[in-house]
Motif scaffolding. Structure first.
Motif, PDB file in Angstrom:
ATOM      1  N   HIS A 196     -50.329  29.307  31.231  1.00 32.00           N
ATOM      2  CA  HIS A 196     -51.143  30.323  30.553  1.00 32.00           C
ATOM      3  C   HIS A 196     -50.254  31.266  29.760  1.00 32.00           C
ATOM      4  O   HIS A 196     -50.601  31.682  28.653  1.00 32.00           O
ATOM      5  N   CYS A 197     -49.111  31.609  30.316  1.00 32.22           N
ATOM      6  CA  CYS A 197     -48.140  32.456  29.605  1.00 32.22           C
ATOM      7  C   CYS A 197     -47.708  31.770  28.313  1.00 32.22           C
ATOM      8  O   CYS A 197     -47.672  32.392  27.250  1.00 32.22           O
ATOM      9  N   GLU A 198     -47.387  30.484  28.418  1.00 30.63           N
ATOM     10  CA  GLU A 198     -46.976  29.720  27.243  1.00 30.63           C
ATOM     11  C   GLU A 198     -48.077  29.723  26.181  1.00 30.63           C
ATOM     12  O   GLU A 198     -47.808  29.920  24.997  1.00 30.63           O
ATOM     13  N   MET A 199     -49.313  29.506  26.613  1.00 37.06           N
ATOM     14  CA  MET A 199     -50.446  29.460  25.689  1.00 37.06           C
ATOM     15  C   MET A 199     -50.637  30.807  24.990  1.00 37.06           C
ATOM     16  O   MET A 199     -50.895  30.860  23.783  1.00 37.06           O
ATOM     17  N   ASN A 253     -35.654  29.135  14.711  1.00 40.87           N
ATOM     18  CA  ASN A 253     -35.059  30.231  15.474  1.00 40.87           C
ATOM     19  C   ASN A 253     -35.403  30.058  16.945  1.00 40.87           C
ATOM     20  O   ASN A 253     -36.506  29.642  17.289  1.00 40.87           O
ATOM     21  N   GLU A 254     -34.456  30.442  17.802  1.00 38.72           N
ATOM     22  CA  GLU A 254     -34.663  30.333  19.244  1.00 38.72           C
ATOM     23  C   GLU A 254     -34.614  31.718  19.873  1.00 38.72           C
ATOM     24  O   GLU A 254     -33.793  32.553  19.496  1.00 38.72           O
ATOM     25  N   TYR A 255     -35.495  31.934  20.842  1.00 45.34           N
ATOM     26  CA  TYR A 255     -35.609  33.228  21.516  1.00 45.34           C
ATOM     27  C   TYR A 255     -35.624  33.010  23.023  1.00 45.34           C
ATOM     28  O   TYR A 255     -36.073  31.973  23.508  1.00 45.34           O
ATOM     29  N   THR A 303     -37.923  27.330  31.296  1.00 49.44           N
ATOM     30  CA  THR A 303     -36.604  27.699  30.773  1.00 49.44           C
ATOM     31  C   THR A 303     -36.583  29.103  30.172  1.00 49.44           C
ATOM     32  O   THR A 303     -35.516  29.661  29.937  1.00 49.44           O
ATOM     33  N   GLY A 304     -37.775  29.648  29.864  1.00 52.09           N
ATOM     34  CA  GLY A 304     -37.856  30.958  29.229  1.00 52.09           C
ATOM     35  C   GLY A 304     -37.535  30.915  27.749  1.00 52.09           C
ATOM     36  O   GLY A 304     -37.289  31.941  27.131  1.00 52.09           O
ATOM     37  N   MET A 330     -42.474  35.093  31.570  1.00 55.59           N
ATOM     38  CA  MET A 330     -43.344  33.909  31.606  1.00 55.59           C
ATOM     39  C   MET A 330     -43.233  33.229  32.965  1.00 55.59           C
ATOM     40  O   MET A 330     -42.126  33.075  33.485  1.00 55.59           O
ATOM     41  N   THR A 331     -44.381  32.810  33.511  1.00 57.42           N
ATOM     42  CA  THR A 331     -44.354  32.125  34.799  1.00 57.42           C
ATOM     43  C   THR A 331     -45.192  30.849  34.841  1.00 57.42           C
ATOM     44  O   THR A 331     -45.102  30.099  35.804  1.00 57.42           O
TER      45      THR A 331
END
Length: 69
Positions: free
Chosen positions: A15-18, A4-6, A39-40, A11-12
């Motif tokens: 750290h946001c990704e983590m 699934n894709e969201y 890409t968000g 996110m910037t």
């Protein structure tokens, strides 16, 4: 395998990704998580159907909001 894709807002950085990766990884059955602040996008793969509500709640717990794309 189910994927699934969201689209995630807010996110910037890495750290946001983590933070998102940590929360989503706690969902039972999740096999792979790809997340990009650039890409968000968040892509979640699992061995069975993925519960969208669980993924959206995990993203919310990390401090961001998401919608299924």
């Amino acid at each position: 395998m189910a994927t699934n894709e969201y689209q995630v807002t807010g996110m910037t950085c890495g750290h946001c990704e983590m933070s998102i990766r940590e929360e989503v990884s706690q969902i039972p059955g999740v096999e792979d998580i790809q997340v990009s602040a650039q890409t968000g996008k968040l892509v979640v793969s699992s061995d069975a159907a993925i519960d969208d509500a669980a993924v959206l709640a995990a993203v919310d717990e990390a401090g961001y909001s998401a919608v299924r794309s």
